[in-house]
Motif scaffolding. Structure first.
Motif, PDB file in Angstrom:
ATOM      1  N   LEU A  75     -20.625  23.388 -23.515  1.00 31.07           N
ATOM      2  CA  LEU A  75     -21.663  22.690 -23.955  1.00 31.07           C
ATOM      3  C   LEU A  75     -22.455  21.891 -22.862  1.00 31.07           C
ATOM      4  O   LEU A  75     -23.557  21.826 -23.032  1.00 31.07           O
ATOM      5  N   ALA A  76     -21.536  21.444 -21.802  1.00 29.49           N
ATOM      6  CA  ALA A  76     -22.308  20.869 -20.798  1.00 29.49           C
ATOM      7  C   ALA A  76     -23.231  21.709 -19.866  1.00 29.49           C
ATOM      8  O   ALA A  76     -24.344  21.489 -19.764  1.00 29.49           O
ATOM      9  N   LEU A  77     -22.626  23.021 -19.672  1.00 30.83           N
ATOM     10  CA  LEU A  77     -23.454  23.942 -19.099  1.00 30.83           C
ATOM     11  C   LEU A  77     -24.654  24.273 -19.785  1.00 30.83           C
ATOM     12  O   LEU A  77     -25.909  24.350 -19.049  1.00 30.83           O
ATOM     13  N   ASN A  78     -24.706  24.442 -21.096  1.00 31.37           N
ATOM     14  CA  ASN A  78     -25.847  24.737 -21.554  1.00 31.37           C
ATOM     15  C   ASN A  78     -26.691  23.849 -21.935  1.00 31.37           C
ATOM     16  O   ASN A  78     -28.003  23.773 -22.111  1.00 31.37           O
ATOM     17  N   ALA A  79     -26.238  22.410 -21.764  1.00 29.33           N
ATOM     18  CA  ALA A  79     -27.117  21.312 -21.881  1.00 29.33           C
ATOM     19  C   ALA A  79     -27.993  21.189 -20.621  1.00 29.33           C
ATOM     20  O   ALA A  79     -29.292  20.873 -20.495  1.00 29.33           O
ATOM     21  N   LEU A  80     -27.072  21.599 -19.428  1.00 31.90           N
ATOM     22  CA  LEU A  80     -27.962  21.717 -18.147  1.00 31.90           C
ATOM     23  C   LEU A  80     -28.979  22.757 -18.108  1.00 31.90           C
ATOM     24  O   LEU A  80     -30.131  22.565 -17.622  1.00 31.90           O
ATOM     25  N   LEU A  81     -28.428  23.973 -18.833  1.00 31.32           N
ATOM     26  CA  LEU A  81     -29.553  24.891 -18.490  1.00 31.32           C
ATOM     27  C   LEU A  81     -30.926  24.750 -19.433  1.00 31.32           C
ATOM     28  O   LEU A  81     -31.860  24.975 -18.976  1.00 31.32           O
ATOM     29  N   ARG A  82     -30.594  24.077 -20.526  1.00 26.48           N
ATOM     30  CA  ARG A  82     -31.617  23.530 -21.320  1.00 26.48           C
ATOM     31  C   ARG A  82     -32.625  22.802 -20.706  1.00 26.48           C
ATOM     32  O   ARG A  82     -33.907  22.987 -20.769  1.00 26.48           O
ATOM     33  N   GLU A  83     -32.020  21.696 -19.827  1.00 23.99           N
ATOM     34  CA  GLU A  83     -32.806  20.914 -18.924  1.00 23.99           C
ATOM     35  C   GLU A  83     -33.852  21.720 -18.121  1.00 23.99           C
ATOM     36  O   GLU A  83     -34.940  21.314 -17.720  1.00 23.99           O
ATOM     37  N   GLU A  84     -33.268  22.562 -17.693  1.00 25.95           N
ATOM     38  CA  GLU A  84     -33.925  23.512 -16.343  1.00 25.95           C
ATOM     39  C   GLU A  84     -34.715  24.572 -16.994  1.00 25.95           C
ATOM     40  O   GLU A  84     -35.431  25.404 -16.094  1.00 25.95           O
ATOM     41  N   ILE A  99     -19.034  25.807  -7.782  1.00 25.44           N
ATOM     42  CA  ILE A  99     -18.873  27.096  -8.066  1.00 25.44           C
ATOM     43  C   ILE A  99     -18.928  27.593  -9.580  1.00 25.44           C
ATOM     44  O   ILE A  99     -19.712  28.601  -9.878  1.00 25.44           O
ATOM     45  N   LEU A 100     -18.599  26.903 -10.548  1.00 24.23           N
ATOM     46  CA  LEU A 100     -18.931  27.147 -12.020  1.00 24.23           C
ATOM     47  C   LEU A 100     -20.324  27.140 -12.103  1.00 24.23           C
ATOM     48  O   LEU A 100     -20.849  28.066 -12.759  1.00 24.23           O
ATOM     49  N   VAL A 101     -20.903  26.073 -11.643  1.00 26.52           N
ATOM     50  CA  VAL A 101     -22.600  25.858 -11.959  1.00 26.52           C
ATOM     51  C   VAL A 101     -23.305  26.997 -11.283  1.00 26.52           C
ATOM     52  O   VAL A 101     -24.033  27.709 -11.740  1.00 26.52           O
ATOM     53  N   GLY A 102     -22.831  27.285  -9.905  1.00 28.63           N
ATOM     54  CA  GLY A 102     -23.355  28.421  -9.482  1.00 28.63           C
ATOM     55  C   GLY A 102     -23.197  29.703  -9.959  1.00 28.63           C
ATOM     56  O   GLY A 102     -24.091  30.560 -10.290  1.00 28.63           O
ATOM     57  N   LYS A 103     -22.189  29.955 -10.367  1.00 28.49           N
ATOM     58  CA  LYS A 103     -21.759  31.234 -11.338  1.00 28.49           C
ATOM     59  C   LYS A 103     -22.631  31.380 -12.743  1.00 28.49           C
ATOM     60  O   LYS A 103     -23.445  32.459 -12.968  1.00 28.49           O
ATOM     61  N   ALA A 104     -22.786  29.955 -13.255  1.00 29.45           N
ATOM     62  CA  ALA A 104     -23.780  30.066 -14.524  1.00 29.45           C
ATOM     63  C   ALA A 104     -25.206  30.546 -14.103  1.00 29.45           C
ATOM     64  O   ALA A 104     -25.874  31.119 -14.876  1.00 29.45           O
ATOM     65  N   MET A 105     -25.672  29.842 -12.982  1.00 27.49           N
ATOM     66  CA  MET A 105     -27.217  29.883 -12.687  1.00 27.49           C
ATOM     67  C   MET A 105     -27.353  31.584 -12.334  1.00 27.49           C
ATOM     68  O   MET A 105     -28.337  31.972 -12.642  1.00 27.49           O
ATOM     69  N   THR A 106     -26.461  32.212 -11.552  1.00 28.75           N
ATOM     70  CA  THR A 106     -26.423  33.612 -11.390  1.00 28.75           C
ATOM     71  C   THR A 106     -26.466  34.098 -12.962  1.00 28.75           C
ATOM     72  O   THR A 106     -27.347  35.272 -12.701  1.00 28.75           O
ATOM     73  N   ARG A 151     -27.527  18.950  -6.767  1.00 24.72           N
ATOM     74  CA  ARG A 151     -28.179  18.335  -7.922  1.00 24.72           C
ATOM     75  C   ARG A 151     -27.887  18.891  -9.094  1.00 24.72           C
ATOM     76  O   ARG A 151     -27.497  18.172 -10.170  1.00 24.72           O
ATOM     77  N   LEU A 152     -27.615  20.069  -9.204  1.00 25.17           N
ATOM     78  CA  LEU A 152     -27.399  20.723 -10.389  1.00 25.17           C
ATOM     79  C   LEU A 152     -25.722  20.368 -10.834  1.00 25.17           C
ATOM     80  O   LEU A 152     -25.503  20.284 -11.902  1.00 25.17           O
ATOM     81  N   HIS A 153     -25.030  20.499  -9.664  1.00 26.72           N
ATOM     82  CA  HIS A 153     -23.649  20.153  -9.935  1.00 26.72           C
ATOM     83  C   HIS A 153     -23.313  18.575 -10.434  1.00 26.72           C
ATOM     84  O   HIS A 153     -22.636  18.439 -11.208  1.00 26.72           O
ATOM     85  N   ASP A 154     -24.179  17.764  -9.832  1.00 24.81           N
ATOM     86  CA  ASP A 154     -24.150  16.116 -10.209  1.00 24.81           C
ATOM     87  C   ASP A 154     -24.523  16.160 -11.463  1.00 24.81           C
ATOM     88  O   ASP A 154     -23.772  15.387 -12.458  1.00 24.81           O
ATOM     89  N   ARG A 155     -25.586  16.773 -12.094  1.00 22.20           N
ATOM     90  CA  ARG A 155     -25.938  16.732 -13.430  1.00 22.20           C
ATOM     91  C   ARG A 155     -24.986  17.248 -14.361  1.00 22.20           C
ATOM     92  O   ARG A 155     -24.860  16.610 -15.269  1.00 22.20           O
ATOM     93  N   PHE A 156     -24.490  18.410 -13.931  1.00 25.05           N
ATOM     94  CA  PHE A 156     -23.451  18.978 -14.825  1.00 25.05           C
ATOM     95  C   PHE A 156     -22.273  18.190 -15.289  1.00 25.05           C
ATOM     96  O   PHE A 156     -21.701  17.863 -15.992  1.00 25.05           O
ATOM     97  N   VAL A 157     -21.744  17.583 -14.156  1.00 26.08           N
ATOM     98  CA  VAL A 157     -20.671  16.606 -14.041  1.00 26.08           C
ATOM     99  C   VAL A 157     -20.840  15.492 -14.939  1.00 26.08           C
ATOM    100  O   VAL A 157     -20.022  14.972 -15.846  1.00 26.08           O
ATOM    101  N   ALA A 158     -22.233  14.953 -14.726  1.00 29.43           N
ATOM    102  CA  ALA A 158     -22.312  13.756 -15.640  1.00 29.43           C
ATOM    103  C   ALA A 158     -22.575  14.228 -17.159  1.00 29.43           C
ATOM    104  O   ALA A 158     -22.048  13.433 -17.984  1.00 29.43           O
ATOM    105  N   LEU A 159     -23.020  15.172 -17.329  1.00 31.32           N
ATOM    106  CA  LEU A 159     -23.132  15.838 -18.779  1.00 31.32           C
ATOM    107  C   LEU A 159     -21.796  16.194 -19.408  1.00 31.32           C
ATOM    108  O   LEU A 159     -21.461  15.841 -20.432  1.00 31.32           O
ATOM    109  N   TYR A 160     -20.869  16.699 -18.561  1.00 34.78           N
ATOM    110  CA  TYR A 160     -19.430  17.000 -19.066  1.00 34.78           C
ATOM    111  C   TYR A 160     -18.592  15.611 -19.251  1.00 34.78           C
ATOM    112  O   TYR A 160     -18.015  15.667 -20.201  1.00 34.78           O
ATOM    113  N   GLU A 161     -18.886  14.762 -18.445  1.00 32.99           N
ATOM    114  CA  GLU A 161     -17.877  13.532 -18.457  1.00 32.99           C
ATOM    115  C   GLU A 161     -18.446  12.834 -19.671  1.00 32.99           C
ATOM    116  O   GLU A 161     -17.508  11.780 -20.201  1.00 32.99           O
ATOM    117  N   ALA A 162     -19.728  12.952 -20.011  1.00 32.81           N
ATOM    118  CA  ALA A 162     -19.920  12.292 -21.086  1.00 32.81           C
ATOM    119  C   ALA A 162     -19.559  12.485 -22.643  1.00 32.81           C
ATOM    120  O   ALA A 162     -19.348  11.909 -23.349  1.00 32.81           O
TER     121      ALA A 162
END
Length: 242
Positions: free
Chosen positions: A33-42, A62-69, A87-98
């Motif tokens: 859910l958090a990864l896809n929210a990030l990807l949607r924003e991007e 590394i999770l975010v890096g693999k998802a971007m790839t 930047r992507l990592h910090d945004r992902f963590v914020a989305l996930y922790e919410a």
């Protein structure tokens, strides 16, 4: 209330350190859910939940890096790419922790096993490459935090598994020696850290290992928490790693 499993009468250790994602909890639903929210924003396409276990285990960056790839926009972790990945990592963590536990649940039998160990006075710890704040939030939300004597997540110290430093810190905070400890995990990163720290290992085969669990080299391999009491008894015949 679920009945607690019976444990061996004579446990051959004083404490157990658990990995979190893929070992105690199935966190893929909320990571996806958090990864896809990030990807949607991007402005990028989503990943499938079935892809996410392959991203997990080495930390959120590394999770975010693999998802971007995986979605066709790889980010090099150097130069300008490193700042972008930050930047992507910090945004992902914020989305996930919410929203860390919308779909995340302990694996079947995991909570009862933890409570049985806690009732016996076994010291318990968590050592994970998940960000420390997110780890604490998930444990609190699932009602498990009070069971643990030590929690060490990523960012508390610079090193991450398979470096043994986070595991050694967890053991220090638990007040037990490596030869009196067991590491329960699901990936080579857990077994590698435990081997380097001189700790015996149990690997679950239902987690997020990037290689076949039987090839990881753990002392004992289990397929469910129902098998854990017998696995603990078998530890008597397992010598401390050199």
């Amino acid at each position: 209330m679920t009945s607690l499993p019976s444990l061996p009468s004579d446990l051959p250790f004083e404490g157990i350190v658990f990995d979190l994602d893929g070992t105690l909890i199935d966190s893929v639903p909320d990571l996806a859910l958090a990864l896809n929210a990030l990807l949607r924003e991007e402005g990028l396409p989503p990943v499938e939940p079935a892809q996410v276990p392959g991203f997990v285990g080495q930390g959120a960056r590394i999770l975010v890096g693999k998802a971007m790839t995986a979605v066709g926009r790889p980010v090099a972790d150097e130069g300008a790419g490193a700042a972008e990945l930050d930047r992507l990592h910090d945004r992902f963590v914020a989305l996930y922790e919410a929203k860390p536990v919308e779909g995340t649940r302990p694996y079947d039998g995991a909570e009862a096993f933890l409570r049985a160990l806690h009732a016996r006075g076994v010291r318990l710890g968590v050592c994970t490459n998940k960000p420390h704040g997110a780890t604490l939030g998930v444990l609190e939300a699932l009602g498990l935090a009070a069971l643990f004597d030590a929690v060490v997540g990523a960012g508390l110290i610079p090193e991450r598994k398979p470096d043994p430093a986070p595991l050694r810190l967890a053991l220090e905070r638990m007040g037990i020696a490596p030869e009196q400890a067991v590491m329960v995990g699901d990936t080579p990163y857990d077994v590698g850290a435990a081997r380097a720290a001189g700790v015996r290992t149990i690997l679950v085969d239902f987690g997020y290992s990037p290689v076949p669990p039987a090839e990881v080299g753990a002392d004992i391999l289990v397929s469910s928490y129902a098998e854990m009491p017998a696995a603990l008894a078998r530890l008597r015949s397992v010598t401390k790693p050199a």
